[in-house]
Design an enzyme around this catalytic site. Structure first.
Site, PDB file in Angstrom:
ATOM      1  N   GLU A   1       0.893  -1.129  -0.082  1.00  0.00           N
ATOM      2  CA  GLU A   1      -0.045   0.103   0.073  1.00  0.00           C
ATOM      3  C   GLU A   1       0.767   1.286  -0.074  1.00  0.00           C
ATOM      4  OE1 GLU A   1      -3.355   2.149   2.792  1.00  0.00           O
ATOM      5  OE2 GLU A   1      -2.080   0.346   3.612  1.00  0.00           O
TER       6      GLU A   1
ATOM      7  N   LYS B   1      -9.383   1.329  -3.257  1.00  0.00           N
ATOM      8  CA  LYS B   1      -9.813   1.001  -2.034  1.00  0.00           C
ATOM      9  C   LYS B   1     -11.506   1.319  -1.926  1.00  0.00           C
ATOM     10  CE  LYS B   1      -8.526   0.793   2.904  1.00  0.00           C
ATOM     11  NZ  LYS B   1      -7.806   1.263   4.016  1.00  0.00           N
TER      12      LYS B   1
ATOM     13  N   CYS C   1      -5.097  -2.828   2.995  1.00  0.00           N
ATOM     14  CA  CYS C   1      -4.954  -2.509   4.190  1.00  0.00           C
ATOM     15  C   CYS C   1      -5.776  -3.432   5.159  1.00  0.00           C
ATOM     16  CB  CYS C   1      -5.461  -1.120   4.713  1.00  0.00           C
ATOM     17  SG  CYS C   1      -5.055  -0.573   6.163  1.00  0.00           S
TER      18      CYS C   1
END
Length: 541
Positions: free
Chosen positions: A296, A357, A407
């Site tokens: 990330e 995301k 994440c």
């Protein structure tokens, strides 16, 4: 004689009699046990001295709470004990938020402590309600009491995981990625595992010394062991013996990059940024594996902020060869908004693959209403990001359908499950790209690894993890870690992964179509039946 005369003016008033020390200890003991049980529950998710999950500790700590609730004289007392247990458990689970707020965010230590405790206390309110409700309707049958307790516990876990954006980190089911209840994950998911664990815990809490001589207790124990053996055999058959993939298994070689860029320098233009750009570019271009994954925000700048030609050279490198790459990078502009994204490069592409995301982190990636004042107290590069769509297409490479998540998105199995609605297009490999360097050298790394392992158990798909500081690892379709890089080191994990195709698990099938509503329905149905039964008992008195 009448009431005792009032003391004269100036006369000493005798002190009120104090409670004997033994009585004070007996009053305090349940509260001390509740707090200790909550801390034990936190340790069961990932033991601080080793990082392993301890399924037996999770059950025993919850059994302690169950015993305290049954012994509580009133529902109000039970609610208080449940709240203290949950607050200690949750604060002991995500205490590392203090590191992100104080060490990296610059928030004063007392305020950071208060923020962690406030979050734990707020989320603990769900369990206070569950504990109080259970105590008010606890059935006379011990078997039913165990099921009713599990139902209220399930409802509290679901509420914590879904309401107010959801923060289910540290759910009790994650302690069971190993142990006898792991066989349930493919059918009922982490919340269903937590339901079963709560039922077992309350069953233990209600055991009596005389039960050792009762045939019914032994019959129930034998039936439970046989049911577990049957489930284990069924899972082994489904995963190993009877699995017939649509195509022969393929092995994909991997290079997983772990930059270990210091978090306090990661977004600094004079230190962390040039280090990240140089190191990741070198590793991406020198790797020989079929798939290279950078974590990330491995590239910590927007494309328009990069040195001209930087991103283009990476695209040309992978377009001309026989390799592919997934790279974490922020995308967007002030007019369209920004996203926390993954770019995928492979030969023969008309355009790079893109994943945005979906499940954003409160305060880190979006600012909840009325809380801008709080985020402005910290020196963290916060932003209001746009959400990506749910169920975005996979990255197709060498016959594999590779599904990225970023994440803590792997914390939400019901959202990852949307991709499994069509078995023919379901992911064969899941990839998590993370940076939890915000939380320092803490147990958060081991906890996150357990979360990814649970997703592998639920979907029976491997999970590949590329992170900034750890855990960079490969988890197979059985939830077993087959390769891992030492955390907090800069290096490349060279490994391989075998994609899995064909039929999907029962959990993947129903969660893709119904979300978590079947579990909500189960919890509400059992709780409602217990409430009606309690009312009938009151009328019969």
């Amino acid at each position: 004689m009448g009431a005792a005369a009032a003391p004269l003016h100036g006369e000493a008033v005798p002190p009120a009699p104090s409670a004997p020390p033994g009585l004070l200890w007996r009053r305090a003991l349940p509260w001390l046990l509740a707090a200790a049980g909550g801390l034990a529950q936190a340790g069961s998710i990932a033991w601080p001295w080793g990082g392993q999950p301890l399924w037996w500790l999770q059950i025993l700590s919850l059994a302690l709470l169950g015993r305290l609730l049954v012994a509580a004289p009133t529902p109000r007392r039970a609610a208080g004990l449940g709240w203290l247990f949950a607050t200690a458990w949750l604060a002991g689970t995500f205490w590392w938020l203090f590191i992100s707020m104080h060490v990296y965010g610059g928030l004063a230590a007392p305020l950071a402590v208060l923020a962690v405790l406030a979050l734990a206390g707020f989320l603990g309110g769900y369990y206070a309600v569950a504990a109080g409700c259970f105590r008010s309707v606890v059935p006379t049958s011990r078997a039913m009491a165990a099921v009713v307790f599990a139902a209220f516990w399930l409802l509290a876990e679901l509420a914590r995981g879904q309401w107010w954006t959801g923060f289910p980190w540290g759910a009790g089911g994650y302690a069971h990625v190993e142990g006898p209840l792991a066989v349930l994950a493919r059918s009922v998911g982490v919340y269903g595992v937590g339901f079963a664990a709560a039922a077992v815990a309350m069953g233990i809490a209600l055991l009596r010394r005389a039960d050792a001589r009762r045939r019914g207790v032994w019959a129930l124990a034998t039936a439970s062991v046989l049911a577990w053996a049957a489930l284990s055999a069924q899972r082994h058959c489904a995963v190993e013996l009877c699995h017939t993939p649509a195509q022969p298994p393929r092995t994909l070689s991997l290079a997983l990059l772990q930059g270990n860029i210091p978090q306090d320098e990661k977004f600094q233009p004079g230190s962390g940024v040039p280090l990240a750009l140089r190191w990741y570019a070198e590793q991406l271009k020198s790797a020989t594996a079929a798939l290279v994954v950078a974590p990330e925000t491995a590239i910590p700048l927007l494309p328009q902020q990069l040195v001209p030609g930087y991103l283009e050279s990476l695209a040309e490198h992978f377009a001309a060869g026989s390799q592919a790459a997934l790279i974490g990078i922020p995308l967007g502009n002030i007019d369209l908004g920004y996203t926390n994204s993954v770019l995928g490069f492979a030969p023969g592409q008309a355009a790079p693959y893109r994943y945005d995301k979906h499940h954003l982190v409160p305060f880190g990636e979006f600012i909840p209403p009325f809380f801008r004042w709080f985020t402005e107290m910290m020196n963290i590069p916060l932003g209001d990001f746009n959400r990506g769509a749910l169920g975005q297409p996979s990255f197709d490479w060498r016959g594999e359908r590779i599904a990225p998540n970023i994440c803590y998105e792997d914390l939400f199995g019901e959202e990852l499950g949307v991709r499994f609605a069509d078995a023919a297009m379901a992911p064969t490999i899941m990839v998590n790209l993370s940076n939890i360097g915000w939380f320092g050298d803490s147990v958060a790394i081991d906890q996150h690894l357990a979360i990814s392992r649970m997703r592998s158990l639920e979907f029976e798909r491997p999970m590949v993890r590329a992170t900034n500081t750890g855990a960079t690892a490969v988890i197979d379709h059985r939830g077993i870690v087959t390769a891992e890089l030492a955390p907090h080191t800069r290096g490349v994990l060279l490994a391989s992964v075998e994609g899995r195709s064909g039929s999907v698990t029962p959990f993947a099938w129903w969660v893709a179509r119904c979300g978590l509503w079947p579990l909500w329905a189960l919890g509400l149905a059992v709780a409602g039946a217990a409430w009606l039964a309690a009312r009938r008992r009151l009328r019969g008195r």
